[in-house]
Every structure is written in C-alpha cells, then in structure tokens.
Design an enzyme around this catalytic site. Sequence first.
Site, PDB file in Angstrom:
ATOM      1  N   ASP A 137      -1.959  21.525  24.504  1.00  0.00           N
ATOM      2  CA  ASP A 137      -3.437  20.879  24.827  1.00  0.00           C
ATOM      3  C   ASP A 137      -3.669  20.141  25.956  1.00  0.00           C
ATOM      4  O   ASP A 137      -3.632  18.665  25.605  1.00  0.00           O
ATOM      5  CB  ASP A 137      -4.028  20.996  23.091  1.00  0.00           C
ATOM      6  CG  ASP A 137      -3.801  22.015  21.963  1.00  0.00           C
ATOM      7  OD1 ASP A 137      -2.595  22.360  22.192  1.00  0.00           O
ATOM      8  OD2 ASP A 137      -4.445  21.184  21.139  1.00  0.00           O
TER       9      ASP A 137
ATOM     10  N   TRP B 235       1.002  30.530  20.862  1.00  0.00           N
ATOM     11  CA  TRP B 235       1.579  29.467  19.332  1.00  0.00           C
ATOM     12  C   TRP B 235       2.751  30.660  18.637  1.00  0.00           C
ATOM     13  O   TRP B 235       3.539  30.507  17.987  1.00  0.00           O
ATOM     14  CB  TRP B 235       0.848  28.916  18.309  1.00  0.00           C
ATOM     15  CG  TRP B 235      -0.067  27.683  18.465  1.00  0.00           C
ATOM     16  CD1 TRP B 235      -1.559  27.537  18.337  1.00  0.00           C
ATOM     17  CD2 TRP B 235       0.482  27.109  18.695  1.00  0.00           C
ATOM     18  NE1 TRP B 235      -1.713  26.359  19.561  1.00  0.00           N
ATOM     19  CE2 TRP B 235      -0.309  25.620  18.809  1.00  0.00           C
ATOM     20  CE3 TRP B 235       2.257  26.008  18.948  1.00  0.00           C
ATOM     21  CZ2 TRP B 235       0.084  24.311  19.473  1.00  0.00           C
ATOM     22  CZ3 TRP B 235       2.308  24.915  19.076  1.00  0.00           C
ATOM     23  CH2 TRP B 235       1.870  24.171  19.361  1.00  0.00           C
TER      24      TRP B 235
END
Length: 520
Positions: free
Chosen positions: A67, A322
């Site tokens: 992130d 993910w």
Amino acid sequence: MTPAPAAGVTWRARGRRVVAAVVAVGLGLCACTPADDERPSPAPSPPYTERWRPQLHYTPPEGRLADPNGLVHDGRQWHLFHQQDGTWAHAVSPDAVHWTTLPTALEHDELGQALSGSVVVDGADTSGLFDGPPGGLVAVYTSTVGGEAQSLAYSSDGGLTWRRYVDNPVIANEGRTDFRDPKVFWHEPTRRWVMVVSTGDQIGLFGSTDLLRWVELSSFGRGQGLHSAVWECPDLFPLQVDGDPERVRWVLTVSVGASDATGGSTAQYFVGDFDGTTFTRDPSVPDDTVQLTDVGQDFYAAQSYEQAPDGRRVWIGWMGNWRYPYEAPTRPWTNAMSVPRDLDLRTVGGQVRLVQSPAPELASLRGQPVRIGSRAIERDTPLPLGGPPYELEAEIETGDAGRVGLRVLESRGADGIVEESVEVGYTAADGGQVYLERTGGVLAGFAVRRSAAYRPTDGTVRLHLLVDASSVEVFVDDGALTGTMLAFPAGDGQGLSLVSEGGRPRLRSLTYWPLDSIWR
C-alpha cells in the site's frame, strides 16, 4: 492494509484550487523541508534493468512493496511512503515521476508494526509537537500491539527523521477488529482534522482539533455498495463536478479485500456530501450500486496526495491483488506503484463519475511521436512499433464489429501465432462492454478477463494506454473508465497489434510515444 506478522515472516498482509486555498490559509501551510544543504544527496541511479522491472512506475531497490502511505506534497517535493513488511519505506520526487529512495521512515517499535496510514502538513502546529509555525509533518498510522489502533509519528526536518508520539496510540483499539488505515485531512468549515478509518466492512469518521485527542463522529457503509470482503484504505476528498466551482461534491473511496465474488481484491467509490461530521451518499444512486475505481485486476489501496500543487487531487495505487500479493516472478523487488493519476468528477450518461487521467508530468518522458492515420482494422494487424515502455492514444470506430481493440505485450511463436498478450478493447456482447484480457505469461493460472458495461460515444472508442515491462494502464474516453493489469510475459512481450472480429471497424488515428525510463 492487512496486518503482517513479525519481520521475516510471509504476510498478506479544480473547487480544487478554491478548496486548497482555503485549507492553506486556515492552517498556515508552508514548506517544512530542510534547507538545501541539509537535504539528502540523490543516490546514484541503480541499473534497474532486471527482467520485468518497471521503467515508468516506482519500485523499491529490493523488498516487497504494498500500500502507498502518507502521500503528501510538503511545498517542495512529493513524498511517497509505502508498506514494506509492516514498515514505512520512503521515497521523494520533484515531479511525482522521478524518484529517489530514502531510508525507511517508520520501523517496528514497542507497539509493533507501522501499518498503512497518512501524512499531513501541520503548518500551524495545531498538535503542539513542534515549536510553533512552520510546524512539520505528522504521520497517522496503524500500530498493532494490543490490537489495531491509531498512532502518531512526527518530523520537523521534512520527513528525514521521525519521532513516535509518547502517548501512542491516540485512538485505542477498544475491542475493535479490522480497525486500520487512517486517512487524515483538514476540514476548514469545522476547523478540525478529520480521519476516515476502516472498521470491518464499514468506515469510521473521527474528528480532532490537535491530531492527538479524537472523538468519534459517525460511520458509513451499512447496506452501501460492495461488501464481499473487508474494507481497507479509505480516502475522502472534495472535487468539482464538470469543472464547476459551484458544484463541489465529496468522494469516498475504499478498497475491498479478496473474495471469490470478485475474483480477487478490488476498489470502489461513493459520491455524495460531507458536512464535517457525516458522509452521505447521493440519494439518487441506489444503495446497492457498485462503482469501481478501476475495472482491471490490479489497482488497490489507492491514496490521494494532501496539498498537491495547484489544488489538484492526485493519487497513486498499489498495482497488485490480494489473490497473488507476492507471487510476481521478480527479484530482488516485488510489486510496483501505479503512475500518478489526476482525479476529477464528470457527468457521464447522466451519472456523476470519478474520472482519472495520467498526471501531466508524465509527458516529460515522451520521445518523438509516431502517428498512424485512418485504416481498416483486420482480424490481426501487427504494428511496426517498439516495445515497452510506451504510451499510445487511439480512436477506433467500432462499426458493426463484434470485437475490436489493441493487443500489447504480445509474444508470438515461430509460426507467427500469438502465444500471450494483454488485449484491451470493445465487445458488442452483453449490450456492449470494454474489456481487458491477459493470457499466457510465466505464472500458471494468471490468465484473467475483466469487463465493464460500456457504449462508445458516436460509435468511437478512445483508448489511452501506458504500457510498461510488466503492466498496462488503460484510460477509456478520457478516464471515464480505467483499467490496470499486470503481466509477466514469458516471451519477448514486444508486440503491438490491432485486432477485430466481424464487421468493418476502422482505426481513425493512433499516436505512439516511446517513453524514457524514470530511472535514467
């Protein structure tokens, strides 16, 4: 940001100008970077010539990027922090394109990891952490010991060194689960800082006058949008609609973790109003409407820059998913950031949409353009242009074609048959769709197709592509739809073709620019 265990363990882990001017005046914002002779000397540019190493996108010299965190422009330079095994890695840039990697900003401490969060310029020293104006930078992030909680660190030297706040955490866990990823901004009408933070599959809003003491304001999300997995990495910001300073709306963005329902992780946004306490979605939009920020497979955890120049709203996302967060066949680094994208709101088909476009600073990388004029598009038409990195813009008249588009990162066998590629285009199936499809490559099971409802205006599809060594970013109709796709070609991945199926589509125009590397 999904929490990580200890280091070494595998983890999944333009009102624009008006708004900016009001905030700047209210906070006394100013540059808080050190004097020129105190700034770090740029490190020698690494070779960065490994296979699949991006040449347009930020990657760390080594290690696992996730992130983006703490995106802020401090008045002199752009800061990019990002997750790297529960720490905050750090890079700076004069233009959000060419980056210098700095030492890690936030390591693990007695409260555990430093998960995702944000940075603000506390120019008026509302926190009292500095010796008055011009203040400094304050990072708000998620710590992990005792449960996810929100903690602070601060820097008075432009982000070169950081101190943890002595009374961390500033918002304790209190039995919450999935309580992370705080994004903080100044709200001038209420003269306070506002935090949006993930709370399971909803968003919590908190307020503070000093960044240290916070009160809960409201929540958002119940029954709204997509709830197939945990919500992460929220952001909340104002934008003009169609460039009208009298029509400022607020945009709440949130990423949604991996699930079978979406074939991986994704991200969504909501348009509405914010009164300083509560975010309310536009009531004309049905509650269950899902508006995706990116219709591809690999754009997650995007965060917008605080204090971007000229009142712009610019964001960057992690190009990943993910479903396969650290499976890229790259060494010594894993994962990359998207290019910086400018954000706006535009009315499309009667609906206000979040639109994205490559930041104009990227044009500095362009070489001499090659232009191709009007021509019929056959079933398979290779174009004699160079391989990545490159940028292209194409206008395609769909006619009565069943399918028409571009094939990039293409590899062919000795017989000339395409063995792998990423294809981007329009299909008339299911009422009309824009699609991205990747095939082949070195990762088994990596093939995927993503699509979204779409009808070309005046029968013409307008595609803007940025193609790098291992990714494709697509902006359709000036960013009304955006799609991001990773690819790791097993072959040379140098090919570029026009493709069609049925009908008589035509290429109206195509402009191709070879692009310089950001590292040289």
